[in-house]
Design a protein around this motif. Structure first.
Motif, short mmCIF file in Angstrom:
data_model
loop_
_atom_site.label_atom_id
_atom_site.label_comp_id
_atom_site.label_asym_id
_atom_site.label_seq_id
_atom_site.Cartn_x
_atom_site.Cartn_y
_atom_site.Cartn_z
N HIS A 24 0.82 -1.21 0.00
CA HIS A 24 0.00 0.00 0.00
C HIS A 24 0.85 1.26 0.00
O HIS A 24 0.39 2.33 0.36
N GLN A 25 2.09 1.16 -0.35
CA GLN A 25 3.01 2.28 -0.47
C GLN A 25 3.12 3.09 0.82
O GLN A 25 3.27 4.29 0.81
N GLY A 26 3.00 2.41 1.96
CA GLY A 26 3.27 3.04 3.23
C GLY A 26 2.23 4.00 3.77
O GLY A 26 2.57 4.88 4.54
N VAL A 27 0.97 3.84 3.45
CA VAL A 27 -0.02 4.81 3.91
C VAL A 27 -1.24 4.11 4.50
O VAL A 27 -1.75 3.17 3.93
N VAL A 28 -1.69 4.61 5.63
CA VAL A 28 -2.99 4.24 6.19
C VAL A 28 -3.65 5.54 6.61
O VAL A 28 -3.05 6.37 7.26
N VAL A 29 -4.88 5.73 6.22
CA VAL A 29 -5.64 6.88 6.69
C VAL A 29 -6.97 6.33 7.18
O VAL A 29 -7.64 5.62 6.45
N SER A 30 -7.32 6.63 8.42
CA SER A 30 -8.61 6.18 8.91
C SER A 30 -9.41 7.37 9.38
O SER A 30 -8.86 8.37 9.83
N GLY A 79 -17.50 23.78 -1.36
CA GLY A 79 -17.54 22.56 -0.55
C GLY A 79 -16.19 21.87 -0.50
O GLY A 79 -15.81 21.31 0.53
N LEU A 80 -15.45 21.91 -1.61
CA LEU A 80 -14.11 21.31 -1.61
C LEU A 80 -13.21 22.02 -0.60
O LEU A 80 -12.36 21.41 0.01
N ARG A 81 -13.39 23.32 -0.44
CA ARG A 81 -12.62 24.08 0.54
C ARG A 81 -12.98 23.67 1.96
O ARG A 81 -12.14 23.66 2.85
N GLU A 82 -14.26 23.39 2.17
CA GLU A 82 -14.73 23.08 3.51
C GLU A 82 -14.44 21.65 3.94
O GLU A 82 -14.30 21.38 5.13
N LEU A 83 -14.38 20.72 2.98
CA LEU A 83 -14.09 19.33 3.33
C LEU A 83 -12.65 19.21 3.81
O LEU A 83 -11.74 19.79 3.23
N CYS A 84 -12.47 18.47 4.88
CA CYS A 84 -11.11 18.33 5.41
C CYS A 84 -10.27 17.44 4.50
O CYS A 84 -10.78 16.67 3.70
N ALA A 85 -8.97 17.58 4.63
CA ALA A 85 -8.04 16.73 3.88
C ALA A 85 -7.67 15.55 4.77
O ALA A 85 -7.51 15.72 5.98
N PRO A 86 -7.54 14.38 4.21
CA PRO A 86 -7.74 14.07 2.81
C PRO A 86 -9.23 14.06 2.48
O PRO A 86 -10.06 13.73 3.31
N HIS A 112 -6.10 13.80 -12.80
CA HIS A 112 -4.77 13.77 -12.17
C HIS A 112 -4.35 12.33 -11.92
O HIS A 112 -5.19 11.42 -11.92
N GLY A 113 -3.09 12.15 -11.70
CA GLY A 113 -2.57 10.83 -11.38
C GLY A 113 -2.75 10.51 -9.91
O GLY A 113 -2.78 11.41 -9.08
N ALA A 118 -5.28 3.29 -3.16
CA ALA A 118 -6.54 3.38 -2.44
C ALA A 118 -7.06 4.80 -2.24
O ALA A 118 -8.22 4.98 -1.90
N HIS A 119 -6.23 5.81 -2.44
CA HIS A 119 -6.66 7.20 -2.27
C HIS A 119 -5.77 8.08 -3.14
O HIS A 119 -4.56 7.90 -3.17
N PRO A 120 -6.36 9.07 -3.85
CA PRO A 120 -5.56 9.88 -4.76
C PRO A 120 -4.63 10.87 -4.05
O PRO A 120 -3.66 11.32 -4.63
N ASP A 121 -4.92 11.18 -2.79
CA ASP A 121 -4.13 12.19 -2.07
C ASP A 121 -4.29 12.01 -0.56
O ASP A 121 -4.90 12.85 0.11
N PRO A 122 -3.78 10.92 0.00
CA PRO A 122 -4.04 10.61 1.40
C PRO A 122 -3.50 11.63 2.40
O PRO A 122 -3.97 11.69 3.53
N PHE A 123 -2.54 12.44 2.01
CA PHE A 123 -1.98 13.43 2.92
C PHE A 123 -2.46 14.84 2.62
O PHE A 123 -2.05 15.80 3.26
#
Length: 157
Positions: A24-30, A79-86, A112-113, A118-123
């Protein structure tokens, strides 16, 4: 929701490295956005979309067919501004962040790539870039209506 590795002892929402060999390329986001009320998300409250009026009342993208409005959620630019990252996946985007565009609205598609499977931008590293590009599109096109974005992870069920 969880992505990446199956187990983690990290606090909710904290990225942790996957054990070697997990693929998983070293990422977990829960629990990417604990403030989202799941009672108002599209996964739990998505009745069939009924479009009122004729085709002149809707943006041409909506007029492509009834399945579009039922399977694709265009996210309000604000809405994209208001949604938290990721950013959350489509099933977790609250309905109030979605827009069925009218003829005067601007619809922006983001392509985008994905550096992770599992997620396009987990961080959340692409977030500010995507928002800047949407802002630029609004500045250039100066739509008389609202702006909505097709952002694959947040838009497709």
């Amino acid at each position: 929701w969880r992505m990446g590795c199956r187990q983690s002892s990290a606090p909710t929402g904290a990225p942790v490295p996957c054990p070697p060999g997990e693929g998983h390329q070293g990422v977990v986001v829960s629990s990417p956005c604990p403030s989202i009320d799941t009672a108002t998300t599209s996964a739990t409250a998505s009745p069939a979309v009924e479009l009122q009026g004729g085709s002149a009342d809707w943006h041409p993208i909506i007029n492509t067919g009834p399945a579009f409005a039922q399977s694709v959620g265009l996210v309000k630019a604000g809405g994209l501004r208001e949604l938290c990252a990721p950013w959350p996946r489509r099933q977790e985007v609250p309905n109030e962040y979605l827009l069925l565009p009218k003829p005067n609205d601007l619809v922006v598609a983001v392509s985008h790539g994905w550096p992770y499977q599992a997620h396009p931008d987990p961080f959340g590293r692409k977030r500010e870039h995507v928002l800047a590009l949407i802002d630029e599109a609004v500045r250039v096109h100066n739509p008389p209506g609202s702006t909505a974005a097709f952002f694959d992870f947040c838009s497709v069920t």
